[in-house]
Enzyme design. Structure first.
Site, mmCIF file in Angstrom:
data_model
loop_
_atom_site.group_PDB
_atom_site.id
_atom_site.type_symbol
_atom_site.label_atom_id
_atom_site.label_comp_id
_atom_site.label_asym_id
_atom_site.label_seq_id
_atom_site.Cartn_x
_atom_site.Cartn_y
_atom_site.Cartn_z
ATOM 1 N N SER A 170 2.544 -6.898 8.823
ATOM 2 C CA SER A 170 1.157 -6.611 8.200
ATOM 3 C C SER A 170 0.574 -8.066 8.291
ATOM 4 O O SER A 170 -0.531 -7.992 7.857
ATOM 5 C CB SER A 170 1.210 -6.035 6.804
ATOM 6 O OG SER A 170 1.868 -7.093 5.898
ATOM 7 N N LEU A 222 0.721 -1.190 -0.097
ATOM 8 C CA LEU A 222 -0.100 0.137 0.027
ATOM 9 C C LEU A 222 0.999 1.278 -0.084
ATOM 10 O O LEU A 222 0.365 2.218 -0.645
ATOM 11 C CB LEU A 222 -0.976 -0.164 1.249
ATOM 12 C CG LEU A 222 -2.000 -1.140 1.256
ATOM 13 C CD1 LEU A 222 -2.903 -1.250 2.577
ATOM 14 C CD2 LEU A 222 -2.400 -1.526 0.132
ATOM 15 N N TYR A 266 -0.985 -9.807 15.942
ATOM 16 C CA TYR A 266 -1.260 -8.870 14.946
ATOM 17 C C TYR A 266 -2.291 -7.876 15.056
ATOM 18 O O TYR A 266 -2.299 -6.584 15.309
ATOM 19 C CB TYR A 266 -1.197 -9.453 13.375
ATOM 20 C CG TYR A 266 -1.771 -8.356 12.358
ATOM 21 C CD1 TYR A 266 -0.827 -7.370 12.050
ATOM 22 C CD2 TYR A 266 -3.020 -8.575 11.661
ATOM 23 C CE1 TYR A 266 -1.236 -6.591 10.821
ATOM 24 C CE2 TYR A 266 -3.192 -7.876 10.777
ATOM 25 C CZ TYR A 266 -2.273 -6.715 10.263
ATOM 26 O OH TYR A 266 -2.653 -5.607 9.230
ATOM 27 N N SER A 305 -8.957 -6.094 2.790
ATOM 28 C CA SER A 305 -8.243 -6.772 1.877
ATOM 29 C C SER A 305 -7.755 -5.798 1.034
ATOM 30 O O SER A 305 -8.502 -5.681 -0.199
ATOM 31 C CB SER A 305 -8.560 -8.249 1.467
ATOM 32 O OG SER A 305 -8.994 -8.902 2.488
ATOM 33 N N LYS A 333 -2.936 -3.884 16.407
ATOM 34 C CA LYS A 333 -3.801 -2.769 15.868
ATOM 35 C C LYS A 333 -4.909 -2.177 16.688
ATOM 36 O O LYS A 333 -5.188 -1.021 16.922
ATOM 37 C CB LYS A 333 -4.636 -3.486 14.618
ATOM 38 C CG LYS A 333 -3.399 -4.003 13.569
ATOM 39 C CD LYS A 333 -2.634 -2.567 12.849
ATOM 40 C CE LYS A 333 -1.791 -2.944 11.705
ATOM 41 N NZ LYS A 333 -1.124 -1.895 11.185
ATOM 42 N N LEU A 380 10.979 1.390 12.932
ATOM 43 C CA LEU A 380 10.098 2.279 13.857
ATOM 44 C C LEU A 380 10.327 1.854 15.356
ATOM 45 O O LEU A 380 9.946 2.507 16.314
ATOM 46 C CB LEU A 380 8.764 1.996 13.396
ATOM 47 C CG LEU A 380 8.229 2.039 12.199
ATOM 48 C CD1 LEU A 380 6.973 1.466 11.534
ATOM 49 C CD2 LEU A 380 7.670 3.712 12.257
HETATM 50 P P1 NAI Z 1 3.299 -4.462 3.719
HETATM 51 O O1 NAI Z 1 3.796 -5.547 4.599
HETATM 52 O O2 NAI Z 1 3.512 -4.720 2.249
HETATM 53 O O3 NAI Z 1 3.964 -3.142 4.147
HETATM 54 C C1 NAI Z 1 4.274 -2.894 5.527
HETATM 55 C C2 NAI Z 1 5.849 -2.193 5.403
HETATM 56 O O4 NAI Z 1 6.136 -1.896 6.670
HETATM 57 C C3 NAI Z 1 6.802 -2.951 4.727
HETATM 58 O O5 NAI Z 1 7.269 -2.316 3.582
HETATM 59 C C4 NAI Z 1 7.845 -3.270 5.573
HETATM 60 O O6 NAI Z 1 9.097 -3.406 5.393
HETATM 61 C C5 NAI Z 1 7.538 -2.066 6.817
HETATM 62 N N1 NAI Z 1 7.911 -2.474 8.460
HETATM 63 C C6 NAI Z 1 7.801 -3.538 8.999
HETATM 64 N N2 NAI Z 1 8.491 -3.406 9.963
HETATM 65 C C7 NAI Z 1 9.000 -2.407 9.925
HETATM 66 C C8 NAI Z 1 9.676 -1.528 11.010
HETATM 67 N N3 NAI Z 1 10.115 -1.926 12.277
HETATM 68 N N4 NAI Z 1 9.970 -0.242 10.685
HETATM 69 C C9 NAI Z 1 9.735 0.306 9.817
HETATM 70 N N5 NAI Z 1 9.003 -0.235 8.682
HETATM 71 C C10 NAI Z 1 8.696 -1.538 8.745
HETATM 72 O O7 NAI Z 1 1.787 -4.365 4.023
HETATM 73 P P2 NAI Z 1 0.807 -3.600 3.281
HETATM 74 O O8 NAI Z 1 -0.328 -4.450 2.637
HETATM 75 O O9 NAI Z 1 1.240 -2.503 2.494
HETATM 76 O O10 NAI Z 1 -0.105 -3.019 4.587
HETATM 77 C C11 NAI Z 1 0.094 -1.472 4.704
HETATM 78 C C12 NAI Z 1 -0.553 -1.229 6.167
HETATM 79 O O11 NAI Z 1 -1.695 -1.432 6.186
HETATM 80 C C13 NAI Z 1 0.021 -2.316 7.435
HETATM 81 O O12 NAI Z 1 0.169 -1.488 8.660
HETATM 82 C C14 NAI Z 1 -1.160 -3.394 7.471
HETATM 83 O O13 NAI Z 1 -0.994 -3.886 8.744
HETATM 84 C C15 NAI Z 1 -2.445 -2.433 6.937
HETATM 85 N N6 NAI Z 1 -3.276 -3.318 6.538
HETATM 86 C C16 NAI Z 1 -3.116 -3.835 5.335
HETATM 87 C C17 NAI Z 1 -4.419 -4.511 4.794
HETATM 88 C C18 NAI Z 1 -4.209 -5.057 3.171
HETATM 89 O O14 NAI Z 1 -4.982 -5.639 2.754
HETATM 90 N N7 NAI Z 1 -3.277 -4.693 2.479
HETATM 91 C C19 NAI Z 1 -5.375 -4.814 5.491
HETATM 92 C C20 NAI Z 1 -5.530 -4.375 6.534
HETATM 93 C C21 NAI Z 1 -4.572 -3.474 7.396
HETATM 94 C C1 15L Z 2 -4.561 -7.464 6.878
HETATM 95 O O1 15L Z 2 -4.729 -6.877 7.802
HETATM 96 C C2 15L Z 2 -3.344 -7.704 6.204
HETATM 97 O O2 15L Z 2 -2.338 -6.692 6.498
HETATM 98 C C3 15L Z 2 -3.513 -8.080 4.852
HETATM 99 O O3 15L Z 2 -2.177 -8.734 4.274
HETATM 100 C C4 15L Z 2 -4.449 -8.912 4.656
HETATM 101 O O4 15L Z 2 -4.275 -10.555 4.775
HETATM 102 C C5 15L Z 2 -5.866 -8.540 5.169
HETATM 103 O O5 15L Z 2 -5.615 -7.956 6.328
HETATM 104 C C6 15L Z 2 -7.022 -9.237 4.994
HETATM 105 O O6 15L Z 2 -7.699 -9.388 6.132
HETATM 106 O O7 15L Z 2 -7.316 -10.081 3.963
#
Ligand code: NAI
Ligand code: 15L
Length: 274
Positions: free
Chosen positions: A84, A23, A145, A174, A149, A61
């Site tokens: 994530s 994202l 996880y 998602s 959140k 972080l």
């Molecule tokens: P992602 O896993 O692709 O990106 C997360 C980023 O955080 C990665 O680039 C990673 O290197 C970085 N990261 C991990 N640990 C770190 C640290 N200690 N310090 C700095 N950076 C760190 O996840 P995505 O899919 O891009 O999601 C972005 C956010 O949205 C996350 O917080 C995730 O939990 C949340 N989210 C995403 C969903 C989805 O469907 N993509 C659904 C629900 C929540």
């Molecule tokens: C999340 O919170 C995760 O970051 C993402 O990777 C997906 O698995 C999403 O939820 C989901 O529920 O599909």
């Protein structure tokens, strides 16, 4: 927020954490609509900034001093960084729990008044799929996880009442280019709708701490955003266009987590210490 002639965009500088992630790569491009400079940060190395409108800073972080430096001269934060998916508590602790705390402390010290927090649908993941939820439904986190959140949402409430820092917590469903399975026909959030949601979360006035489910206008959604109407988020996309293709996949058993719970497979992850 600044609207001076020298800075016609709503914000001078927005900090984006998790900028190297799925994202983050999307928002790294689109946040420029709202600010003169995007400060893109991640623990992973990223390509150097491509213009004077972008700053790239590698930062863990979990490193409090580094996060405080990261927030210097920032007016708003879009906080996506962290683990994530479901992992052991120890893995979640530093990035998500300490990391989000560091973000809020840095916001307090630097006078930053708006945070967009990437929460997750998994804070209510242990509800059955036939129950409609809204932002007032008691949480049922489905793992470590999800607990991180949930803690992030509590930080947001605390920092609003104690310090006046406003947050919109996005309980993202998602968000991927396409829904990957039957469950995601309900939970899918298109990238364009994510972008619309983040815009409303940054620009809406007087949000206090608002909670909104990040989901597109899918046919069968489990979440009602009645308590987030003040944000004016109106999703434009729907998983419907992918339905026929997704329904060709074999159906998961009726008693599997993917069929029973809103959080799907996350509800059955772990334990990690055995
Ligand atoms: P992602 O896993 O692709 O990106 C997360 C980023 O955080 C990665 O680039 C990673 O290197 C970085 N990261 C991990 N640990 C770190 C640290 N200690 N310090 C700095 N950076 C760190 O996840 P995505 O899919 O891009 O999601 C972005 C956010 O949205 C996350 O917080 C995730 O939990 C949340 N989210 C995403 C969903 C989805 O469907 N993509 C659904 C629900 C929540
Ligand atoms: C999340 O919170 C995760 O970051 C993402 O990777 C997906 O698995 C999403 O939820 C989901 O529920 O599909």
């Amino acid at each position: 927020m600044s609207t001076s002639p020298a800075s016609p965009k709503p914000f001078k500088r927005i900090l984006l954490t998790g900028a190297a992630g799925g994202l983050g790569q999307i928002l790294r491009e689109t946040l420029h609509t709202h600010c003169a400079i995007v400060r893109a940060s991640d623990i992973s190395p990223m390509a150097p900034s491509r213009s004077t409108q972008e700053e790239v800073v590698q930062c863990d972080l979990a490193d409090k001093a580094a996060v405080h430096a990261l927030a210097q001269d920032v007016e708003a934060i879009v906080h996506l960084g962290g683990i994530s998916v479901e992992r052991s508590f120890e893995e979640i602790l530093d990035a998500n729990i300490r990391g989000t705390f560091h973000i809020y402390e840095a916001a307090r010290k630097h006078g930053i008044k708006r945070i967009v927090f990437a929460s997750s649908n998994h804070v209510t993941g242990f509800y059955p799929q036939d129950v409609e939820l809204d932002a007032h439904s008691p949480r049922r986190p489905d793992g470590y996880y999800a607990l991180s959140k949930s803690y992030g949402e509590d930080l947001a409430t605390f920092y609003f009442h104690r310090y006046g820092i406003e947050t919109v917590s996005l309980r993202i469903g998602s968000s991927f280019p396409e829904p990957r399975n039957l469950r995601m026909l309900s939970t899918w959030l298109s990238y364009a709708d994510l972008d619309r949601l983040v815009a409303r979360a940054l620009l809406s006035p007087n949000v206090g701490h608002s909670v909104v489910y990040g989901v597109s206008a899918n046919r069968d959604v489990w979440w009602n955003n009645r308590h987030a109407e003040h944000l004016g988020f109106v999703p434009q996309d729907s998983s419907h266009v992918f339905r026929a293709q997704v329904e060709q996949q074999p159906k998961p058993p009726v008693d599997s987590p993917d069929s029973l719970f809103q959080g799907g497979a996350f509800t059955a992850a772990g334990p990690f210490d055995d």
